[in-house]
Design an enzyme around this catalytic site. Sequence first.
Site, PDB file in Angstrom:
ATOM      1  N   SER A   1       0.499   6.011   1.734  1.00 13.14           N
ATOM      2  CA  SER A   1       1.367   6.124   0.570  1.00 13.14           C
ATOM      3  C   SER A   1       2.646   5.355   0.848  1.00 13.14           C
ATOM      4  CB  SER A   1       1.627   7.597   0.266  1.00 13.14           C
ATOM      5  OG  SER A   1       2.392   7.735  -0.907  1.00 13.14           O
TER       6      SER A   1
ATOM      7  N   TYR B   1       4.433   0.288  -8.890  1.00 12.91           N
ATOM      8  CA  TYR B   1       4.073   0.668  -7.520  1.00 12.91           C
ATOM      9  C   TYR B   1       4.345   2.161  -7.320  1.00 12.91           C
ATOM     10  CZ  TYR B   1       4.058   0.593  -2.375  1.00 12.91           C
ATOM     11  OH  TYR B   1       3.803   0.832  -1.046  1.00 12.91           O
TER      12      TYR B   1
ATOM     13  N   LYS C   1       1.734   5.159  -6.333  1.00 16.47           N
ATOM     14  CA  LYS C   1       1.856   5.976  -5.113  1.00 16.47           C
ATOM     15  C   LYS C   1       2.129   7.448  -5.461  1.00 16.47           C
ATOM     16  CE  LYS C   1       1.103   2.680  -2.033  1.00 16.47           C
ATOM     17  NZ  LYS C   1      -0.118   2.609  -1.228  1.00 16.47           N
TER      18      LYS C   1
HETATM   19  P1  NAP Z   1      -0.195  -6.338   3.677  1.00 15.29           P
HETATM   20  O1  NAP Z   1       0.047  -6.996   4.990  1.00 15.29           O
HETATM   21  O2  NAP Z   1       0.020  -7.126   2.438  1.00 15.29           O
HETATM   22  O3  NAP Z   1      -1.666  -5.729   3.683  1.00 15.29           O
HETATM   23  C1  NAP Z   1      -2.274  -5.252   2.507  1.00 15.29           C
HETATM   24  C2  NAP Z   1      -3.768  -5.304   2.687  1.00 15.29           C
HETATM   25  O4  NAP Z   1      -4.375  -4.799   1.485  1.00 15.29           O
HETATM   26  C3  NAP Z   1      -4.282  -6.732   2.897  1.00 15.29           C
HETATM   27  O5  NAP Z   1      -5.284  -6.702   3.877  1.00 15.29           O
HETATM   28  C4  NAP Z   1      -4.862  -7.084   1.541  1.00 15.29           C
HETATM   29  O6  NAP Z   1      -5.939  -8.004   1.592  1.00 15.29           O
HETATM   30  C5  NAP Z   1      -5.412  -5.716   1.150  1.00 15.29           C
HETATM   31  N1  NAP Z   1      -5.804  -5.701  -0.254  1.00 15.29           N
HETATM   32  C6  NAP Z   1      -5.103  -6.014  -1.344  1.00 15.29           C
HETATM   33  N2  NAP Z   1      -5.863  -5.914  -2.439  1.00 15.29           N
HETATM   34  C7  NAP Z   1      -7.098  -5.537  -2.017  1.00 15.29           C
HETATM   35  C8  NAP Z   1      -8.354  -5.260  -2.627  1.00 15.29           C
HETATM   36  N3  NAP Z   1      -8.521  -5.391  -3.957  1.00 15.29           N
HETATM   37  N4  NAP Z   1      -9.405  -4.877  -1.866  1.00 15.29           N
HETATM   38  C9  NAP Z   1      -9.282  -4.771  -0.531  1.00 15.29           C
HETATM   39  N5  NAP Z   1      -8.141  -5.033   0.127  1.00 15.29           N
HETATM   40  C10 NAP Z   1      -7.067  -5.410  -0.620  1.00 15.29           C
HETATM   41  O7  NAP Z   1       0.757  -5.062   3.506  1.00 15.29           O
HETATM   42  P2  NAP Z   1       0.901  -3.731   4.396  1.00 15.29           P
HETATM   43  O8  NAP Z   1       2.347  -3.451   4.490  1.00 15.29           O
HETATM   44  O9  NAP Z   1       0.100  -3.790   5.629  1.00 15.29           O
HETATM   45  O10 NAP Z   1       0.290  -2.652   3.366  1.00 15.29           O
HETATM   46  C11 NAP Z   1      -0.642  -1.662   3.752  1.00 15.29           C
HETATM   47  C12 NAP Z   1      -0.348  -0.369   3.007  1.00 15.29           C
HETATM   48  O11 NAP Z   1       0.936   0.135   3.391  1.00 15.29           O
HETATM   49  C13 NAP Z   1      -0.314  -0.498   1.476  1.00 15.29           C
HETATM   50  O12 NAP Z   1      -1.031   0.556   0.898  1.00 15.29           O
HETATM   51  C14 NAP Z   1       1.163  -0.419   1.151  1.00 15.29           C
HETATM   52  O13 NAP Z   1       1.386   0.101  -0.134  1.00 15.29           O
HETATM   53  C15 NAP Z   1       1.653   0.525   2.245  1.00 15.29           C
HETATM   54  N6  NAP Z   1       3.100   0.417   2.502  1.00 15.29           N
HETATM   55  C16 NAP Z   1       3.650  -0.734   2.999  1.00 15.29           C
HETATM   56  C17 NAP Z   1       5.026  -0.806   3.203  1.00 15.29           C
HETATM   57  C18 NAP Z   1       5.691  -2.051   3.750  1.00 15.29           C
HETATM   58  O14 NAP Z   1       6.927  -2.115   3.794  1.00 15.29           O
HETATM   59  N7  NAP Z   1       4.950  -3.060   4.205  1.00 15.29           N
HETATM   60  C19 NAP Z   1       5.847   0.294   2.903  1.00 15.29           C
HETATM   61  C20 NAP Z   1       5.259   1.447   2.391  1.00 15.29           C
HETATM   62  C21 NAP Z   1       3.889   1.509   2.206  1.00 15.29           C
HETATM   63  P3  NAP Z   1      -5.809  -9.546   1.181  1.00 15.29           P
HETATM   64  O15 NAP Z   1      -5.308 -10.252   2.408  1.00 15.29           O
HETATM   65  O16 NAP Z   1      -7.201  -9.931   0.793  1.00 15.29           O
HETATM   66  O17 NAP Z   1      -4.845  -9.615   0.034  1.00 15.29           O
END
Ligand code: NAP
Length: 275
Positions: free
Chosen positions: A132, A146, A150
């Site tokens: 989340s 977003y 969430k």
């Molecule tokens: P990220 O590096 O952009 O990774 C997101 C991943 O989700 C990528 O592997 C992307 O794949 C995949 N994805 C997107 N659409 C998809 C789909 N339709 N089917 C399968 N995979 C898909 O960002 P991250 O920070 O690691 O994010 C991971 C989680 O953490 C998310 O749920 C995000 O909301 C949460 N989060 C992140 C942050 C932050 O600051 N980074 C903060 C709070 C929560 P592709 O490469 O194919 O696009």
Amino acid sequence: MKKTVLITGTSSGIGRASAQLFAANGWNVLATMRNPDAEMELNALEGVKVLRLDVQDESSIFHAIADGIDHFGRIDALVNNAGYSSFGIFEATGADKVQEQFDVNVFGVMNVTRGLLAHFRKNREGLIINLSSRGGLVGLPMISLYCATKYALEGFTESLAFELASQNIAVKLVEPSGGVTHTAFSERMAAEHALLAAHPDYDAFIARTGAAFAGMRAARKVSAEEVAQVIYEAATDGKNRLRYFTGEDVGGFVQAKRDLPDEAFTEFMRQRFPQ
Ligand code: NAP
């Protein structure tokens, strides 16, 4: 016996760091992603099987789960990590973008979860960890969609935990603060924003909000690897605990929401995000 975890969205960021960490700790890992053809690193790790899974494509979910069970014999845990954030004024966001945001962050999670539940029930145990965000606990300007997804994920997970406790299936939430380093999250957010043209009436508000966000950066950034550590802790601590936080409560928003009466909380937030 080695345990097996299926992780969505392992092409980058938190999902990728989690796949590496679980593998380093002796787990079998089903590292799923939308485009596995270019993947060279994860499939070179011992105990890692890379599979195609697009959370917007139900047939790919079905096949990834079936192939994963076939390969490792069983799946013990699911990490619903795949997700992204749109960015911009709601009025400027078309219905197709709203649908896509919910398809990935909410319906995708539900479909992958549903796909594994019969297997978990058959095993008489299972574990689900949903990624989340602090944006699932406090609403913020410019990321209304977003936050909506969430919040939905929070409600879904909190409710599901009751049902699945009856089946010996644990359900948990990991709540990173914004701005996790070593991820592609901000780039995708910027790319989403670039597609929108907001009405000039919002220009002054957007400038004030941008300045407010800029003044609110976490004193210490958390990396994808640190978030992965928290996911691993949630997967292995055996605790009956729903939420795991990583990083600082930037701006004190979550604490303020917990502590303040509704009107005082609104005033607290409006001071930080002036209209
Ligand atoms: P990220 O590096 O952009 O990774 C997101 C991943 O989700 C990528 O592997 C992307 O794949 C995949 N994805 C997107 N659409 C998809 C789909 N339709 N089917 C399968 N995979 C898909 O960002 P991250 O920070 O690691 O994010 C991971 C989680 O953490 C998310 O749920 C995000 O909301 C949460 N989060 C992140 C942050 C932050 O600051 N980074 C903060 C709070 C929560 P592709 O490469 O194919 O696009």
